[in-house]
Design an enzyme around this catalytic site. Structure first.
Site, PDB file in Angstrom:
ATOM      1  N   CYS A 161     -11.742   0.670   6.960  1.00  0.00           N
ATOM      2  CA  CYS A 161     -11.054   1.930   7.447  1.00  0.00           C
ATOM      3  C   CYS A 161     -11.498   2.968   6.500  1.00  0.00           C
ATOM      4  CB  CYS A 161      -9.535   1.980   7.381  1.00  0.00           C
ATOM      5  SG  CYS A 161      -8.741   1.201   5.642  1.00  0.00           S
ATOM      6  N   GLU A 201       0.796  -1.249   0.049  1.00  0.00           N
ATOM      7  CA  GLU A 201      -0.077   0.043  -0.015  1.00  0.00           C
ATOM      8  C   GLU A 201       0.773   1.173   0.108  1.00  0.00           C
ATOM      9  OE1 GLU A 201      -3.863  -1.181   2.303  1.00  0.00           O
ATOM     10  OE2 GLU A 201      -2.353  -1.317   3.714  1.00  0.00           O
TER      11      GLU A 201
END
Length: 643
Positions: A400, A308
């Site tokens: 998230c 990421e």
């Protein structure tokens, strides 16, 4: 447990000051509609998903001292230990919303959630449902455990409830949790940091809200410790969690994008509250490196799925863009802080680009579907996963992004305008009102605009005081021409300044009218962005556009479309989308499609096909609105037709 003394927070060293949340109101228009959608659809949807996912149930189990932790197991069988933060982000969103207007149903849901959070807290202040239910030892997995990260989000929720409603209930819980952390690893104690930065900026916000200087000291301590290798190398290296070099000296962004954005938010907050110019300059250097070499056209960040993370400079593949929604939110948060710190409108430009084109795409037009990642190209038969689907999802095992979108939308109004000793600065164009105090006198103005669809902005002064003050209005970086009038008289515009500034003794009824010309434009990538070389994109005003399969004639593959740069794009409507969403039509060519494909997809240069293809008209839609009809291919960067 350390006693935290109360002091008056310092004014910091920011060039600009935020306006109190109650002084900014979006009423109707683009952002009024989105705030209403967030309140009426997205936040209630979030509460239902927090129940269904087990995130709220974890707190109930922890309060009872029995039951198991439900951790959002994903396709790879991973359990996520940070679901507490989803509840806290949702509570933050609700706090701001209830501060805007009463809502009995939202208030009841939030009250129950706050009760179960408080009940789950242990006698000494410790609070983390994963550790409490799994039997893990406290603070032994700071790399991946997210204990400090979760408490950071609890703090931010508590600040929202205190500021918006004057409600200290959640703050009491958060302060006990922070007290436990400070006693364990505060200044002069265990040398430790969390693997996912977040608590640093939350501590500074809590310092501003409560005046407890120990919060600022703890935030600074965590910032100064990073870069010493305290987290170890791990399976992805110390750069992954920005522990490879001090934030004072690191020149470029590194590692996991959200972690870097959240860390630098904390760095800037600590810098401005302590007057640490060196620390602020370091954050500015990293921003400049990021914005110039690691940012997608949409403002999105993150080129690599594995960690990421940022890629190499100019490594910005449209099809493999990770471009996590949370990374865009983090970038907008950092841009806002740098705007306040420096007063430079380039950060308001970055905030605008990111918000419209990298944050908003994460949410469906009906408010109940989410993107975790936001690629700039979706192929005919994409390889999808739980985080890179061809359609938005109602929730994620690692959730998230959805509650992060809720709290970001709830705080949008806070980012519209600022004040300084000279006057008021308007950074974002929103229909609504601004109320502030200048030199002890109340000032109020009404804003009218149909932005981002049209470039007209009108400000009417409703109260102004008796002294002269400056009204500053951002001139967007994409702008080439504009006209302005005050009380019907033309005003000279200096386009190189980044803002139109009019200083005078304002009176009730004075009206400033600004017309931003918004022709559609073609945009070319930097030559070093190999993945987009030979392509162009369409933009208009602050919006990036894309071509979606749904807008092509049946049987026309999206891969065969080549855009003609000598065309004149014009406004149009798009079938199947709300009427207020403005599409663009422009000229393109349809490259002859080889079917069936050759057994070998390469050919000598002297045998390359030179057929121009059929000329046609295509319809492009705002990128934030893609994937709201039938799932299918999409492109932001389109190959350029050569004659």
């Amino acid at each position: 447990m350390t006693i935290m003394t109360t002091v008056s927070p310092s004014p910091g060293t920011t060039r600009l000051r935020p306006i109190d949340a109650s002084g900014l109101r979006a009423e109707g228009g683009f952002w009024g509609d989105r705030l209403r959608l967030n309140r009426d659809a997205t936040i209630p949807h979030g509460l239902a998903q927090l129940e269904a996912s087990g995130a709220l149930g974890n707190f109930r189990n922890a309060a009872r001292g029995s039951g198991r932790y439900v951790g959002g197991i994903d396709d790879a069988g991973l359990t996520f230990p940070f679901l507490d933060s989803d509840v806290y982000k949702w509570l933050e969103a609700v706090g701001w919303e209830l501060g805007r207007a009463d809502d009995a149903k939202l208030a009841a849901g939030a009250a129950e959630a706050i009760d179960v959070v408080a009940a789950a807290q242990q006698y000494d202040g410790y609070l983390n449902t994963f550790v409490q239910l799994s039997g893990h030892e406290r603070y032994t997995d700071l790399q991946w455990g997210h204990e400090l990260y979760c408490i950071g989000h609890l703090l931010q929720a508590a600040v929202a409830w205190q500021r918006a409603l004057g409600d200290e209930t959640l703050m009491a819980v958060a302060e006990r949790a922070v007290g436990h952390i400070e006693a364990e690893m505060g200044e002069g104690r265990r040398e430790a940091i969390g693997g996912h930065p977040e608590i640093e900026m939350a501590l500074v916000e809590a310092y501003r809200a409560t005046g407890r200087e120990a919060y600022l000291v703890l935030a600074r301590t965590f910032v100064e410790r990073r870069g010493r290798g305290l987290l170890g190398v791990g399976r992805l290296g110390s750069r992954y969690w920005q522990d490879h070099e001090s934030p004072r000296t690191a020149q470029t962004p590194a590692g996991h994008v959200v972690r870097q954005m959240y860390l630098d938010c904390g760095v800037v907050d600590v810098a401005v509250e302590t007057g640490d110019r060196e620390l602020l300059e370091a954050a500015l250097r990293r921003w400049d490196a990021m914005w110039s070499r690691h940012t997608y056209l949409t403002g999105a960040l993150g080129s690599r799925h594995r960690d990421e993370a940022f890629g190499d400079p100019y490594e910005l593949p449209p099809d493999r863009a990770y471009a996590e929604t949370c990374a865009a939110i983090g970038s907008s948060m950092l841009a806002w802080r740098l705007l306040l710190a420096t007063g430079e409108e380039r950060f308001a430009d970055a905030f605008e680009r990111t918000l419209y084109n990298a944050v908003l795409p994460g949410l469906s037009l009906d408010g109940s579907g989410f993107f975790y990642t936001n690629p700039l190209l979706m192929r005919e038969d994409p390889v999808t996963s739980s985080v890179a689907p061809g359609a938005r999802q109602p929730w994620y095992p690692c959730a998230c992004c959805p509650p992060n979108l809720m709290r970001t939308t709830s705080t949008f109004e806070h980012h519209v305008a600022t004040v300084d000793d000279a006057g008021i600065q308007l950074h974002q164009f929103v229909a609504g009102t601004i109320s502030a105090e200048l030199a002890g006198a109340p000032v109020r103005m009404r804003l009218e605009t149909d932005y981002p669809w049209q470039g007209g902005v009108a400000l009417t002064i409703e109260s102004a005081g008796e002294r002269p003050w400056a009204l500053s209005i951002r001139l967007p970086a994409w702008l080439r021409s504009a006209d302005a009038r005050v009380a019907g008289e033309p005003v000279t515009i200096d386009h190189s300044s980044g803002a139109l500034v009019v200083e005078r003794v304002w009176s009730a009824g004075d009206r400033l009218e600004l017309e931003l010309e918004m022709p559609a434009r073609f945009t070319l990538p930097h030559p070093s962005i190999d993945a987009a070389r030979g392509c162009a994109a369409l933009e208009r005003g602050p919006l990036v556009y894309c071509l979606e399969q749904a807008d092509l004639a049946e049987g026309t593959p999206l891969d065969d479309v080549e855009i003609e740069l000598d065309g004149q794009p014009s406004l149009s409507a798009a079938d199947g989308l709300p009427a207020d969403i403005q599409a663009l039509t422009t000229r393109a060519r349809i490259r002859p499609h080889a079917s069936p494909p050759d057994p070998w997809p390469y050919a000598p240069a002297d045998e390359a096909e030179t057929t121009e293809g059929e000329s046609t008209t295509i319809t492009a839609i705002p990128y934030f609105a893609w994937a709201n009809r039938a799932p299918g291919p999409m492109r932001v960067w389109l190959p350029v037709a050569h004659r």
